[in-house]
Design a protein around this motif. Structure first.
Motif, short mmCIF file in Angstrom:
data_model
loop_
_atom_site.label_atom_id
_atom_site.label_comp_id
_atom_site.label_asym_id
_atom_site.label_seq_id
_atom_site.Cartn_x
_atom_site.Cartn_y
_atom_site.Cartn_z
N ALA A 186 12.48 0.87 -0.53
CA ALA A 186 13.64 0.00 -0.74
C ALA A 186 13.23 -1.39 -1.21
CB ALA A 186 14.46 -0.10 0.55
N LEU A 187 12.17 -1.95 -0.61
CA LEU A 187 11.73 -3.30 -0.97
C LEU A 187 11.19 -3.37 -2.39
CD1 LEU A 187 9.96 -4.46 2.32
CD2 LEU A 187 12.20 -5.17 1.46
N HIS A 188 10.72 -2.24 -2.91
CA HIS A 188 10.14 -2.22 -4.25
C HIS A 188 11.07 -1.57 -5.28
CE1 HIS A 188 6.55 -3.06 -1.83
NE2 HIS A 188 6.08 -3.62 -2.92
N ASP A 189 12.29 -1.24 -4.86
CA ASP A 189 13.29 -0.72 -5.79
C ASP A 189 14.11 -1.89 -6.31
OD1 ASP A 189 14.93 1.92 -6.64
OD2 ASP A 189 16.33 0.31 -6.12
N ARG A 190 14.15 -2.09 -7.61
CA ARG A 190 14.80 -3.28 -8.16
C ARG A 190 16.26 -3.38 -7.74
NH1 ARG A 190 18.27 -4.88 -11.47
NH2 ARG A 190 18.79 -2.75 -12.07
N ALA A 191 17.01 -2.29 -7.85
CA ALA A 191 18.44 -2.34 -7.57
C ALA A 191 18.71 -2.60 -6.09
CB ALA A 191 19.11 -1.03 -8.01
N VAL A 192 18.07 -1.84 -5.22
CA VAL A 192 18.32 -2.00 -3.78
C VAL A 192 17.82 -3.35 -3.29
CG1 VAL A 192 17.77 -1.07 -1.49
CG2 VAL A 192 18.33 0.48 -3.37
N GLU B 47 0.83 -1.20 0.00
CA GLU B 47 0.00 0.00 0.00
C GLU B 47 0.87 1.26 0.00
OE1 GLU B 47 -3.26 0.39 -0.02
OE2 GLU B 47 -4.07 -1.61 0.35
N GLN B 48 2.01 1.21 0.71
CA GLN B 48 2.84 2.40 0.88
C GLN B 48 3.83 2.62 -0.26
OE1 GLN B 48 2.24 4.55 3.53
NE2 GLN B 48 0.53 3.12 3.69
N SER B 49 4.12 1.59 -1.03
CA SER B 49 5.21 1.67 -2.02
C SER B 49 5.01 2.78 -3.04
CB SER B 49 5.38 0.33 -2.73
OG SER B 49 4.21 0.00 -3.46
N GLY B 50 3.77 3.07 -3.39
CA GLY B 50 3.52 4.11 -4.38
C GLY B 50 3.51 5.51 -3.82
N HIS B 51 3.59 5.62 -2.47
CA HIS B 51 3.46 6.94 -1.84
C HIS B 51 4.74 7.41 -1.18
CE1 HIS B 51 -0.84 6.36 -2.46
NE2 HIS B 51 -0.77 5.22 -1.80
N MET B 52 5.75 6.54 -1.09
CA MET B 52 6.97 6.90 -0.37
C MET B 52 8.18 6.80 -1.29
SD MET B 52 6.20 4.94 3.26
CE MET B 52 7.57 5.73 4.10
N SER B 53 8.99 7.85 -1.30
CA SER B 53 10.18 7.87 -2.15
C SER B 53 11.42 7.40 -1.41
CB SER B 53 10.41 9.28 -2.70
OG SER B 53 10.54 10.21 -1.64
N THR B 54 11.35 7.32 -0.08
CA THR B 54 12.46 6.80 0.73
C THR B 54 11.90 5.87 1.79
OG1 THR B 54 12.37 8.65 2.30
CG2 THR B 54 13.84 8.91 0.40
N PHE C 196 25.10 3.19 -6.81
CA PHE C 196 24.49 2.23 -5.90
C PHE C 196 24.58 2.71 -4.45
CE2 PHE C 196 25.49 -1.21 -2.88
CZ PHE C 196 24.21 -1.74 -2.78
N ALA C 197 25.74 3.19 -4.03
CA ALA C 197 25.92 3.64 -2.64
C ALA C 197 24.94 4.77 -2.31
CB ALA C 197 27.36 4.09 -2.42
N ARG C 198 24.78 5.72 -3.24
CA ARG C 198 23.85 6.82 -3.00
C ARG C 198 22.41 6.31 -2.90
NH1 ARG C 198 27.09 9.43 -6.93
NH2 ARG C 198 25.53 8.93 -8.53
N ARG C 199 22.04 5.42 -3.80
CA ARG C 199 20.66 4.94 -3.84
C ARG C 199 20.33 4.10 -2.61
NH1 ARG C 199 18.38 3.15 -9.60
NH2 ARG C 199 16.28 2.41 -9.08
N PHE C 200 21.22 3.20 -2.25
CA PHE C 200 20.98 2.33 -1.10
C PHE C 200 20.86 3.17 0.17
CE2 PHE C 200 21.81 -0.47 2.39
CZ PHE C 200 21.41 -1.73 1.98
N THR C 201 21.78 4.10 0.37
CA THR C 201 21.78 4.93 1.58
C THR C 201 20.52 5.78 1.66
OG1 THR C 201 24.20 5.01 1.54
CG2 THR C 201 23.07 6.66 2.89
N ALA C 202 20.09 6.32 0.53
CA ALA C 202 18.90 7.17 0.52
C ALA C 202 17.64 6.39 0.89
CB ALA C 202 18.73 7.81 -0.86
N LEU C 203 17.53 5.15 0.41
CA LEU C 203 16.32 4.36 0.65
C LEU C 203 16.36 3.61 1.98
CD1 LEU C 203 15.55 2.89 -2.89
CD2 LEU C 203 14.59 4.91 -1.79
N ALA C 204 17.48 2.94 2.26
CA ALA C 204 17.57 2.10 3.47
C ALA C 204 17.95 2.89 4.71
CB ALA C 204 18.56 0.97 3.25
N GLY C 205 18.42 4.12 4.55
CA GLY C 205 18.73 4.95 5.69
C GLY C 205 20.11 4.72 6.28
#
Length: 318
Positions: A197-203, A185-192, A234-243
């Protein structure tokens, strides 16, 4: 490997518990703070969930509400009904119907229960959840969750041979289906955050790689390759999403796996070290003590003592 399942497994202890409750007329119950993660399912009728802070939540037939942090809350037929203190414990044994002496059909029928969670080291995936997760019943949405609710209601309505084992499995399923539904439900509403993270293919590919083989000598570059990105991207994307940076999460997960192996197995320390990516027992012990503040051997002894106390408590409740 399934990151959501691993996150639950890393925190779960003991057996989950549940029971059915009938309510008639005007009613209100206040649940105190709890070490467990509680849930309520409306099987029939309507009611209100009253968080300790925040606005009341209207619940209808088929609605599920999950309290991952064990915060106190109320349930009532109306937001204005006085609340009586809950008598009993959601963490107690499986309950029989808590039926009113009133022989009339109940106005509201609830399925209530709780899970034991180790809050000493919560997975960040669960740590970011709100006080209350409300999954409303919607036609065609989350059919697996609806099926689990129906099966649970049926098992609790009439005890039969094997009910205890079936309930444990169904409650495990319910927890995963609730969290899966929430993150979908939340995946379409949250950018971080972990929903993203769970719905981002790379992360998500990098997370699966870490969980699949925590002993592998991962680097930011090799995790980036698994994710299909350059090292920096990758480092930027992972850190931004996973915190947190990817290697910080890798270390955190390795230590979480190590702690579980120390609690639940008799593997020698060198084997635990090897399974969590450390070339020597000394290097592993140093990293473990830095993370937990105690040596692996001391942690194992404490874990065995705690498990014994939990088993004694569980037997005393039956």
């Amino acid at each position: 490997m399934d990151v959501l399942s691993d996150a639950i497994t890393s925190m779960r202890t003991g057996r989950p518990h549940a029971g059915r409750t009938e309510q008639h007329g005007s009613w209100g119950v206040r649940f105190p703070d709890s070490e467990g993660a509680g849930f309520h399912v409306v099987l029939q009728g309507t009611c209100w969930m009253l968080p300790s802070d925040g606005e009341p939540i209207a619940l209808g037939p088929g609605d599920v509400v999950f309290m991952p942090h064990g915060r106190g809350h109320g349930l009532a037929d109306s937001p204005h009904t006085p609340l009586a203190a809950f008598r009993g414990s959601l963490l107690g044994p499986f309950a029989e119907d808590a039926a009113s002496p009133d022989t009339a059909s109940p106005d509201t029928l609830l399925l209530c229960g709780a899970y034991f969670l180790d809050r000493a080291r919560p997975h960040p995936l669960l740590g970011e959840l709100p006080q209350a997760l409300h999954i409303p019943a919607r036609l065609g949405r989350h059919p697996e969750l609806r099926s689990a609710v129906e099966l649970l209601g049926g098992e609790l309505e009439r005890a039969r041979p094997g009910t205890s084992a079936v309930l444990t499995s169904l409650l495990d399923m319910l927890l995963l289906y609730v969290l899966r539904a929430w993150y979908e439900e939340q995946s379409g509403h949250m950018s971080t955050g972990w929903a993203a993270a769970l719905h981002d293919r790379a992360v998500s590919e990098a997370l699966r790689a870490i969980h699949r083989d925590p002993a592998h000598p991962w680097t930011v570059e090799t995790l980036g390759q698994a994710a299909g990105l350059s090292r920096a991207a990758f480092a930027r994307r992972f850190t931004a999403l996973a915190g947190q940076p990817p290697l910080a999460y890798l270390t955190w997960w390795r230590m979480t796996v190590a702690a579980r192996l120390l609690r639940e197995s008799e593997l020698p320390l060198r084997a635990v070290a090897a399974r969590t990516g450390y070339a020597s027992e000394f290097a592993f012990a140093k990293a473990f003590k830095r993370e937990y503040g105690v040596a692996p051997g001391g942690y194992r002894r404490h874990g065995q003592e705690s498990a014994g106390a939990l088993a004694a408590t569980s037997l005393a409740q039956r």
